[in-house]
Write a protein that holds these residues in place. Sequence first.
Motif, PDB file in Angstrom:
ATOM      1  N   GLY A 148       0.759  -1.581   0.083  1.00  0.00           N
ATOM      2  CA  GLY A 148       0.213   0.079   0.115  1.00  0.00           C
ATOM      3  C   GLY A 148       0.283   1.132  -0.135  1.00  0.00           C
ATOM      4  N   LEU A 149       2.047   1.148  -0.902  1.00  0.00           N
ATOM      5  CA  LEU A 149       3.246   2.202  -0.855  1.00  0.00           C
ATOM      6  C   LEU A 149       2.388   3.007  -2.055  1.00  0.00           C
ATOM      7  N   VAL A 150       2.515   4.690  -1.875  1.00  0.00           N
ATOM      8  CA  VAL A 150       2.936   5.272  -3.231  1.00  0.00           C
ATOM      9  C   VAL A 150       3.751   5.101  -3.703  1.00  0.00           C
ATOM     10  N   ASN A 151       4.232   4.496  -4.757  1.00  0.00           N
ATOM     11  CA  ASN A 151       5.485   4.120  -5.684  1.00  0.00           C
ATOM     12  C   ASN A 151       5.773   5.711  -6.627  1.00  0.00           C
ATOM     13  N   VAL A 152       6.685   5.954  -6.685  1.00  0.00           N
ATOM     14  CA  VAL A 152       6.990   7.440  -7.075  1.00  0.00           C
ATOM     15  C   VAL A 152       8.131   6.062  -7.897  1.00  0.00           C
ATOM     16  N   SER A 153       8.338   6.672  -9.190  1.00  0.00           N
ATOM     17  CA  SER A 153       9.637   6.519 -10.161  1.00  0.00           C
ATOM     18  C   SER A 153       9.979   7.619 -10.905  1.00  0.00           C
ATOM     19  N   PHE A 154      11.898   6.765 -10.614  1.00  0.00           N
ATOM     20  CA  PHE A 154      12.907   7.923 -10.946  1.00  0.00           C
ATOM     21  C   PHE A 154      13.313   7.714 -12.469  1.00  0.00           C
ATOM     22  N   TRP A 155      13.274   8.573 -13.364  1.00  0.00           N
ATOM     23  CA  TRP A 155      14.164   8.156 -14.464  1.00  0.00           C
ATOM     24  C   TRP A 155      15.108   9.404 -14.168  1.00  0.00           C
ATOM     25  N   THR A 156      16.073   8.325 -14.637  1.00  0.00           N
ATOM     26  CA  THR A 156      17.625   9.602 -14.759  1.00  0.00           C
ATOM     27  C   THR A 156      17.933   9.459 -16.080  1.00  0.00           C
ATOM     28  N   GLN A 157      16.839   9.201 -17.390  1.00  0.00           N
ATOM     29  CA  GLN A 157      17.967   9.553 -18.627  1.00  0.00           C
ATOM     30  C   GLN A 157      16.646  10.610 -19.119  1.00  0.00           C
ATOM     31  N   PRO A 158      17.030  11.476 -20.348  1.00  0.00           N
ATOM     32  CA  PRO A 158      15.821  12.523 -20.692  1.00  0.00           C
ATOM     33  C   PRO A 158      14.588  12.160 -20.666  1.00  0.00           C
ATOM     34  N   ALA A 159      13.613  13.296 -21.176  1.00  0.00           N
ATOM     35  CA  ALA A 159      12.095  12.483 -21.258  1.00  0.00           C
ATOM     36  C   ALA A 159      11.823  11.713 -22.786  1.00  0.00           C
ATOM     37  N   LEU A 160      12.916  12.159 -23.916  1.00  0.00           N
ATOM     38  CA  LEU A 160      12.717  11.911 -25.148  1.00  0.00           C
ATOM     39  C   LEU A 160      13.502  10.275 -24.767  1.00  0.00           C
ATOM     40  N   ILE A 161      13.458   9.838 -24.637  1.00  0.00           N
ATOM     41  CA  ILE A 161      14.178   8.388 -23.782  1.00  0.00           C
ATOM     42  C   ILE A 161      12.854   7.464 -23.287  1.00  0.00           C
ATOM     43  N   PHE A 162      12.188   8.241 -22.521  1.00  0.00           N
ATOM     44  CA  PHE A 162      11.418   7.979 -21.244  1.00  0.00           C
ATOM     45  C   PHE A 162      10.000   7.666 -22.872  1.00  0.00           C
ATOM     46  N   THR A 163       9.647   8.603 -23.300  1.00  0.00           N
ATOM     47  CA  THR A 163       8.540   8.631 -23.786  1.00  0.00           C
ATOM     48  C   THR A 163       8.049   7.742 -25.078  1.00  0.00           C
ATOM     49  N   VAL A 164       9.082   7.599 -25.609  1.00  0.00           N
ATOM     50  CA  VAL A 164       9.068   6.592 -27.069  1.00  0.00           C
ATOM     51  C   VAL A 164       9.174   5.349 -26.302  1.00  0.00           C
ATOM     52  N   ALA A 165       9.721   4.823 -25.047  1.00  0.00           N
ATOM     53  CA  ALA A 165      10.430   3.416 -24.817  1.00  0.00           C
ATOM     54  C   ALA A 165       8.474   3.247 -23.879  1.00  0.00           C
ATOM     55  N   TYR A 166       7.844   4.245 -23.271  1.00  0.00           N
ATOM     56  CA  TYR A 166       6.868   4.486 -23.205  1.00  0.00           C
ATOM     57  C   TYR A 166       4.954   3.625 -24.486  1.00  0.00           C
ATOM     58  N   HIS A 167       5.789   4.352 -24.952  1.00  0.00           N
ATOM     59  CA  HIS A 167       4.306   4.405 -26.536  1.00  0.00           C
ATOM     60  C   HIS A 167       5.653   2.896 -27.338  1.00  0.00           C
ATOM     61  N   LEU A 168       5.656   2.085 -26.427  1.00  0.00           N
ATOM     62  CA  LEU A 168       6.043   0.693 -26.972  1.00  0.00           C
ATOM     63  C   LEU A 168       5.347  -0.402 -28.668  1.00  0.00           C
ATOM     64  N   ASP A 169       4.130  -0.016 -27.222  1.00  0.00           N
ATOM     65  CA  ASP A 169       2.892  -0.310 -27.822  1.00  0.00           C
ATOM     66  C   ASP A 169       1.983   0.439 -29.082  1.00  0.00           C
ATOM     67  N   LEU A 170       2.633   1.176 -28.765  1.00  0.00           N
ATOM     68  CA  LEU A 170       1.825   1.563 -30.132  1.00  0.00           C
ATOM     69  C   LEU A 170       2.885   2.058 -31.984  1.00  0.00           C
ATOM     70  N   MET A 171       4.174   1.980 -31.627  1.00  0.00           N
ATOM     71  CA  MET A 171       5.068   1.923 -32.311  1.00  0.00           C
ATOM     72  C   MET A 171       4.835   0.265 -33.037  1.00  0.00           C
ATOM     73  N   LYS A 172       4.069  -0.445 -31.936  1.00  0.00           N
ATOM     74  CA  LYS A 172       4.323  -1.848 -32.396  1.00  0.00           C
ATOM     75  C   LYS A 172       3.049  -1.991 -33.788  1.00  0.00           C
ATOM     76  N   GLN A 173       2.106  -0.739 -33.077  1.00  0.00           N
ATOM     77  CA  GLN A 173       0.951  -0.480 -33.667  1.00  0.00           C
ATOM     78  C   GLN A 173       1.104  -0.613 -35.467  1.00  0.00           C
ATOM     79  N   HIS A 174       2.520   0.488 -35.144  1.00  0.00           N
ATOM     80  CA  HIS A 174       2.841   0.993 -36.685  1.00  0.00           C
ATOM     81  C   HIS A 174       3.727   0.398 -36.933  1.00  0.00           C
TER      82      HIS A 174
END
Length: 487
Positions: A148-174
């Motif tokens: 029951g913990l609040v979950n804080v994720s810390f991403w140590t790289q640029p946001a561009l990398i995060f958002t591309v990887a975040y949308h891998l399913d979308l890229m898979k569709q294309h």
Amino acid sequence: MAMAMGDDDHKKKKLHAIMISVPYQGHINPFVNLALLLASKGILVTFVHFEAVHHRLSSFHNLPPAGFNLFAGSGLDIRYTTISDGLHPLDYDRDIHFEDYWKIIMLQFQPRVDDFVGTLIRSNPDFAHFLVADTVFSWPAATAAKYGLVNVSFWTQPALIFTVAYHLDLMKQHHHYPYTDDGDEEINYIPGVKSINSKDLMSFVKEPMETRIINRSTYEVFREVKKADFVLHNTVQELESHTLSALSEYHPTYAIGPVNFAKNLPPIAMARSLWSETDCTSWLDSKPPGSVLYVSFGSFVHTNKELLKELANGLLLSGVNFLWVIREGILGSGGGAAVPEGYEEAVGSRAMIIPWCNQVKVLSNPSIGGFLSHCGWNSTVESIWCGVPMICYPMLYDQPTNRKLIVDDWTVGINLCDGDRVDRIEVADKIKKFMSGDTALRLRNQAQTMKKILKNAVEIDGSSTTNLDRFIHDLKAKMYGHPVNTS
């Protein structure tokens, strides 16, 4: 996502961050500084290092493991402890055996960390606990849900990398994940990314999930991070505003970087580097301002003798002064000499070759005129912070995408090679143009402009400082049962 805990007794409890980073230098440094930042805001922090990392650090200081506390001297409420990765002995080379090691972390570490977190919570009932874990782990969502913990994720790289990887399913569709075509193609449908060329995609996007453990792991990581309550990014709002704005539609999102340069943090007595550092100050001070090219491929990537041979000869032919970091193990399990026999005698006093150094200290020296870099994110941020332009040779993982930001978007660097092959003649020519003339002047002016953006972000009223305060406000609202302000 964790539910808010709203009873009156809970509201009196002090916030307690349980922080766990992956055991690599480029992640450890930002996590250490984030711990200092949170503790400076009155939050109790338990910082959890892997036992193997703790063992390595304590050995550098000639201290018994029980006598080593990374945060000694900080004066802040930070508890330092360790967790086993389940692998022995402690001095087993986890870098060289990365594939095997990461398979253990991915498949076997979660029960271990579950037990660790559960014990920590039970032994500290008077605190309001939350988790701050490295995005690169796949277990935080499950562990946070279990307790029951609040979950804080810390991403140590640029946001561009995060958002591309975040949308891998979308890229898979294309049909762009995995991206296996040889040609260049502009990809312009990813939210928060105006356009990215296929050549600039991260290396794990270009291989089937089954090829390497890092590919499978990354897919699972970005499936699980969708369950996070908050996501912190070690970047600057002004540098990636469009991407961060798009990400905020999915999560409360906060750009708080560069955390390694946050202001007014207390010093800590113990070094955090995983390698012994050579002091290059006297040699650098003997060189004219802006005349030295700093060369380093960072703390993790491995390369081959052929590349180093061409690079070594290119540096020799360029005629420039250079400081070259060639860390132990850079050739991987193959070993052997990293530079040709007699090389150091051939370059003479205009070069210094060392195994490791304090990179920020080096980049801050007036003699440094440029950085030949693998484009790791810490190196990128440190170079910009010091106003030093980059000549880029990305190898794998996030580095090709970081190169896009450096060269194409922010124009603070150039490419070392125009093709895939490293040739000594081209290397020498590129370095000479990079270090002098109109190209050097333009890049250095742009680097100074970018430097100001980073410096301003961490000022009292800067965007990163403001975003950190907003995160802590929203965290407290979530922890103590009030609506979270996501504006």
